[in-house]
Design an enzyme around this catalytic site. Structure first.
Site, short mmCIF file in Angstrom:
data_model
loop_
_atom_site.label_atom_id
_atom_site.label_comp_id
_atom_site.label_asym_id
_atom_site.label_seq_id
_atom_site.Cartn_x
_atom_site.Cartn_y
_atom_site.Cartn_z
CB ILE A 34 -0.99 -0.01 1.18
CG1 ILE A 34 -2.15 0.95 0.92
CG2 ILE A 34 -0.29 0.31 2.51
CD1 ILE A 34 -3.33 0.78 1.86
CG ASN A 78 -1.87 1.34 17.88
OD1 ASN A 78 -1.97 2.48 18.35
ND2 ASN A 78 -0.71 0.86 17.45
CB VAL A 109 -0.43 -2.30 6.82
CG1 VAL A 109 -1.55 -1.94 7.79
CG2 VAL A 109 -0.45 -1.39 5.61
CG ASP A 110 0.57 1.35 12.54
OD1 ASP A 110 0.22 1.26 13.73
OD2 ASP A 110 0.83 2.46 12.01
CB SER A 136 -9.33 -6.24 11.75
OG SER A 136 -9.50 -5.12 12.60
N GLY A 165 -4.68 -9.12 10.14
CA GLY A 165 -3.34 -9.57 10.49
C GLY A 165 -3.25 -9.85 11.98
N1 APR Z 1 0.72 -3.13 2.30
C1 APR Z 1 -0.57 -3.61 2.34
N2 APR Z 1 -0.99 -4.47 3.28
C2 APR Z 1 -0.09 -4.87 4.20
C3 APR Z 1 1.25 -4.40 4.23
C4 APR Z 1 1.64 -3.51 3.22
N3 APR Z 1 2.88 -3.00 3.16
N4 APR Z 1 1.88 -4.99 5.29
C5 APR Z 1 0.99 -5.80 5.88
N5 APR Z 1 -0.20 -5.74 5.23
C6 APR Z 1 -1.45 -6.47 5.50
C7 APR Z 1 -1.37 -7.71 6.32
O1 APR Z 1 -0.90 -8.80 5.54
C8 APR Z 1 -2.84 -7.87 6.70
O2 APR Z 1 -3.56 -8.52 5.65
O3 APR Z 1 -2.30 -5.61 6.24
C9 APR Z 1 -3.33 -6.42 6.81
C10 APR Z 1 -3.58 -5.94 8.23
O4 APR Z 1 -2.66 -6.59 9.10
P1 APR Z 1 -1.93 -5.77 10.28
O5 APR Z 1 -1.01 -4.80 9.69
O6 APR Z 1 -1.39 -6.78 11.23
O7 APR Z 1 -3.11 -4.94 10.96
P2 APR Z 1 -4.28 -5.40 11.92
O8 APR Z 1 -4.58 -6.85 11.82
O9 APR Z 1 -5.39 -4.41 11.66
O10 APR Z 1 -3.66 -5.14 13.36
C11 APR Z 1 -3.40 -3.82 13.74
O11 APR Z 1 -1.13 -4.26 14.31
O12 APR Z 1 0.68 -3.24 13.40
C12 APR Z 1 -0.15 -3.24 14.49
O13 APR Z 1 -0.17 -0.96 15.24
C13 APR Z 1 -0.93 -1.96 14.60
O14 APR Z 1 -1.80 -2.48 16.76
C14 APR Z 1 -2.12 -2.42 15.38
C15 APR Z 1 -2.38 -3.82 14.84
#
Ligand code: APR
Length: 177
Positions: free
Chosen positions: A11, A24, A33-34, A127, A129
């Site tokens: 992204i 978060n 992705v954060d 959400s 991941g």
């Molecule tokens: N581009 C697009 N999607 C991505 C990228 C990227 N560079 N990196 C990871 N993802 C995808 C993951 O594979 C997953 O499908 O983003 C989706 C969301 O996963 P997470 O990033 O783990 O987010 P989430 O499940 O919403 O959990 C959020 O994780 O990183 C911490 O600070 C964040 O506490 C929060 C929690």
């Protein structure tokens, strides 16, 4: 009516006006992705998030959750090529009716993008991941909510779902075909 598309990729590399971060509720940054967005945007993004968190707390938000699950906030994009970043905290999956909160992430992010004058927006799979939301159920909520909200967002011309993994990509392709 806006075009809704899905790609598999990173992204931080897509060409849209605004990207959505799966943040978060503390806006503290993290992994997934954060982490990718913060790394690509640079240290200015963390400072901007901390400033918003402080403003929200001063306005009465809870100290630990200045951006409650389902709400959305906007920052600049710093070193990223887009114009802005919308941060929204998805729900952690417990299997107890989190779909409404996940839908709020997509709805509030779209409405904020519309209010901010953006014409194109990219979403990650919020959400699915670390937060453990089942990918198929999350894809249902994401596609349904975007389709339901777009009539209220006439300025949004393009919505891009950016899937990092193949499984999510297949789920969105099925739902968008
Ligand atoms: N581009 C697009 N999607 C991505 C990228 C990227 N560079 N990196 C990871 N993802 C995808 C993951 O594979 C997953 O499908 O983003 C989706 C969301 O996963 P997470 O990033 O783990 O987010 P989430 O499940 O919403 O959990 C959020 O994780 O990183 C911490 O600070 C964040 O506490 C929060 C929690």
């Amino acid at each position: 009516m806006a075009v809704i598309e899905v790609i598999q990729g990173d992204i931080t590399a897509v060409d849209v006006d605004v990207i959505v971060n799966a943040a978060n509720s503390a806006l503290a940054g993290g992994g997934g992705v954060d982490g990718a967005i913060h790394r690509a945007a640079g240290p200015g993004l963390h400072e901007a998030c901390m400033k918003i968190a402080a403003e929200k707390r001063k306005a009465g938000a809870s100290f630990s959750e200045p951006c409650p699950t389902g709400e959305a906030v906007l920052t600049g994009a710093f070193n990223l090529r887009c114009k802005g970043i919308i941060h929204t905290a998805g729900p952690v999956w417990h299997g107890r009716g989190e779909s409404g909160l996940l839908a709020s992430c997509y709805r509030n992010s779209l409405l904020l993008a519309e209010q901010s004058g953006f014409a194109s927006i990219a979403f990650p799979n919020i959400s699915t991941g670390v937060y453990g939301y089942p990918k198929d159920l999350a894809a249902d909520v994401a596609v349904k909510t975007v389709r339901e909200t777009l009539p209220d967002c006439p300025g949004i011309k393009r919505v891009l779902f950016v899937c990092f993994d193949r499984e999510n990509y297949g789920l969105y392709q099925t739902r968008l075909s």
